[in-house]
Design a protein around this motif. Structure first.
Motif, mmCIF file in Angstrom:
data_model
loop_
_atom_site.group_PDB
_atom_site.id
_atom_site.type_symbol
_atom_site.label_atom_id
_atom_site.label_comp_id
_atom_site.label_asym_id
_atom_site.label_seq_id
_atom_site.Cartn_x
_atom_site.Cartn_y
_atom_site.Cartn_z
ATOM 1 N N ASP A 1 -5.811 13.295 1.994
ATOM 2 C CA ASP A 1 -6.066 12.559 0.755
ATOM 3 C C ASP A 1 -5.112 11.371 0.602
ATOM 4 O O ASP A 1 -5.535 10.259 0.271
ATOM 5 C CB ASP A 1 -5.935 13.491 -0.459
ATOM 6 N N THR A 2 -3.821 11.613 0.842
ATOM 7 C CA THR A 2 -2.870 10.512 0.708
ATOM 8 C C THR A 2 -3.086 9.470 1.799
ATOM 9 O O THR A 2 -2.908 8.275 1.562
ATOM 10 C CB THR A 2 -1.423 11.025 0.754
ATOM 11 N N LYS B 122 2.428 1.846 -3.434
ATOM 12 C CA LYS B 122 1.408 2.226 -4.405
ATOM 13 C C LYS B 122 1.043 3.695 -4.276
ATOM 14 O O LYS B 122 0.846 4.394 -5.280
ATOM 15 C CB LYS B 122 0.162 1.362 -4.218
ATOM 16 N N VAL B 123 0.967 4.193 -3.041
ATOM 17 C CA VAL B 123 0.553 5.577 -2.808
ATOM 18 C C VAL B 123 1.697 6.562 -3.001
ATOM 19 O O VAL B 123 1.508 7.653 -3.568
ATOM 20 C CB VAL B 123 -0.043 5.732 -1.386
ATOM 21 N N SER C 138 -7.111 2.857 2.026
ATOM 22 C CA SER C 138 -7.853 2.097 1.022
ATOM 23 C C SER C 138 -6.961 1.041 0.376
ATOM 24 O O SER C 138 -7.369 -0.112 0.187
ATOM 25 C CB SER C 138 -8.402 3.038 -0.048
ATOM 26 N N GLY C 139 -5.726 1.439 0.056
ATOM 27 C CA GLY C 139 -4.788 0.489 -0.526
ATOM 28 C C GLY C 139 -4.418 -0.616 0.446
ATOM 29 O O GLY C 139 -4.210 -1.769 0.044
ATOM 30 N N SER D 260 -6.009 8.706 3.089
ATOM 31 C CA SER D 260 -7.178 7.953 2.648
ATOM 32 C C SER D 260 -6.800 6.940 1.580
ATOM 33 O O SER D 260 -7.278 5.795 1.589
ATOM 34 C CB SER D 260 -8.246 8.916 2.115
ATOM 35 N N GLN D 261 -5.922 7.344 0.661
ATOM 36 C CA GLN D 261 -5.465 6.428 -0.382
ATOM 37 C C GLN D 261 -4.683 5.263 0.228
ATOM 38 O O GLN D 261 -4.818 4.111 -0.204
ATOM 39 C CB GLN D 261 -4.599 7.175 -1.386
ATOM 40 N N PHE D 262 -3.853 5.578 1.227
ATOM 41 C CA PHE D 262 -3.068 4.523 1.869
ATOM 42 C C PHE D 262 -3.974 3.520 2.579
ATOM 43 O O PHE D 262 -3.799 2.300 2.438
ATOM 44 C CB PHE D 262 -2.090 5.131 2.874
ATOM 45 N N ALA E 37 0.830 -1.210 0.000
ATOM 46 C CA ALA E 37 0.000 0.000 0.000
ATOM 47 C C ALA E 37 0.860 1.253 0.000
ATOM 48 O O ALA E 37 0.551 2.230 -0.697
ATOM 49 C CB ALA E 37 -0.935 -0.010 1.211
#
Length: 251
Positions: free
Chosen positions: A81-82, A44-45, A88-89, A84-86, A41
């Protein structure tokens, strides 16, 4: 109350004891799988490999992400935002590895029997407080059949960017609202940061010597009750009773 969600309506019973459990190294150990999911994760982020880890004890995944960025010299500005992306990943990466949990992880000795014993105690609500997002925390418990003994509907999870002390306070408020009770609360944990979070959050910490933390370290942090492990359900029930009734340990 047994099961993953509230099966009885709030009017049907009120609780006098709220029992919280830390998951990792207190109930089970899936560290190998989690580390792989963190690495996937994170890269990816951020586009950078996760080389330097940080301590997971008593930490939420949100807190760890920001420290991962600092320790690995990531040239991005970590924000909501990052994060949240982490998260989710992380859920996606962990879900892809759920089949590895049984082979690469383990349930702590006595954990299932102790959870079952506490679940059978009268006027008691049992749940978890975890640094992981709810989906990840649930998957860990389901993999070892421990979800049947806890009410996940009122648990506290690292899906939100709050420290564990705030999660504990939130659980207590949520339980009081749903069950119409201002309950005495106890947290079982293996680590020092959780002990401190329990004291801040209004819970009595009970230390369990399942991880690398020593009895002396747990006591110095504020845990007055210590169990060597979870292999004696009667000792676990006794700790719950003492922590929620004894004025020398109550908050």
């Amino acid at each position: 109350m047994v099961g993953s969600d509230c099966r009885a309506s709030p009017e049907e019973f009120a609780i006098s004891r709220l029992v919280l459990w830390n998951i990792d190294l207190t109930l089970l150990d899936v560290g190998r799988v989690m580390r792989a999911a963190y690495a996937e994760a994170f890269e990816k982020v951020t586009g950078e490999p996760l080389v330097y880890l940080t301590s997971t004890a008593g930490r939420t995944d949100s807190e760890m992400f920001f420290e991962f960025c600092a320790r690995n010299y990531v040239d991005i500005e970590p924000d909501v935002d990052t994060l949240s992306q982490f998260l989710s990943g992380l859920e996606t990466a962990f879900e892809a590895r759920v089949g590895e949990l049984a082979a690469k992880g383990r349930v702590m000795p006595g954990a299932a029997a102790s959870l079952a014993a506490v679940a059978a105690m009268p006027d008691t609500l049992q749940t978890v407080v975890s640094g992981s997002p709810r989906e990840v925390a649930t998957a860990k418990l389901v993999a070892f059949g421990l979800d049947a003994y806890v009410n996940l509907g009122v648990g506290g999870y690292g899906s939100v960017n709050y420290p564990k002390s705030t999660l504990i306070q939130s659980i207590r408020l949520h339980a009081a609202e749903r069950m119409f009770a201002d309950s005495e609360t106890v947290l079982f944990t293996d680590n020092v940061p959780d002990v401190r979070a329990a004291l801040i959050g209004g819970a009595v910490p009970v230390g369990v010597l399942n991880g690398p933390t020593t009895e002396g370290q747990l006591r110095e942090a504020g845990a007055r009750l210590i169990l060597p492990d979870l292999t004696d359900p009667r000792a676990v029930m006794s700790a719950v009773h003492q922590a929620t009734t004894d004025s020398t340990t109550a908050r």
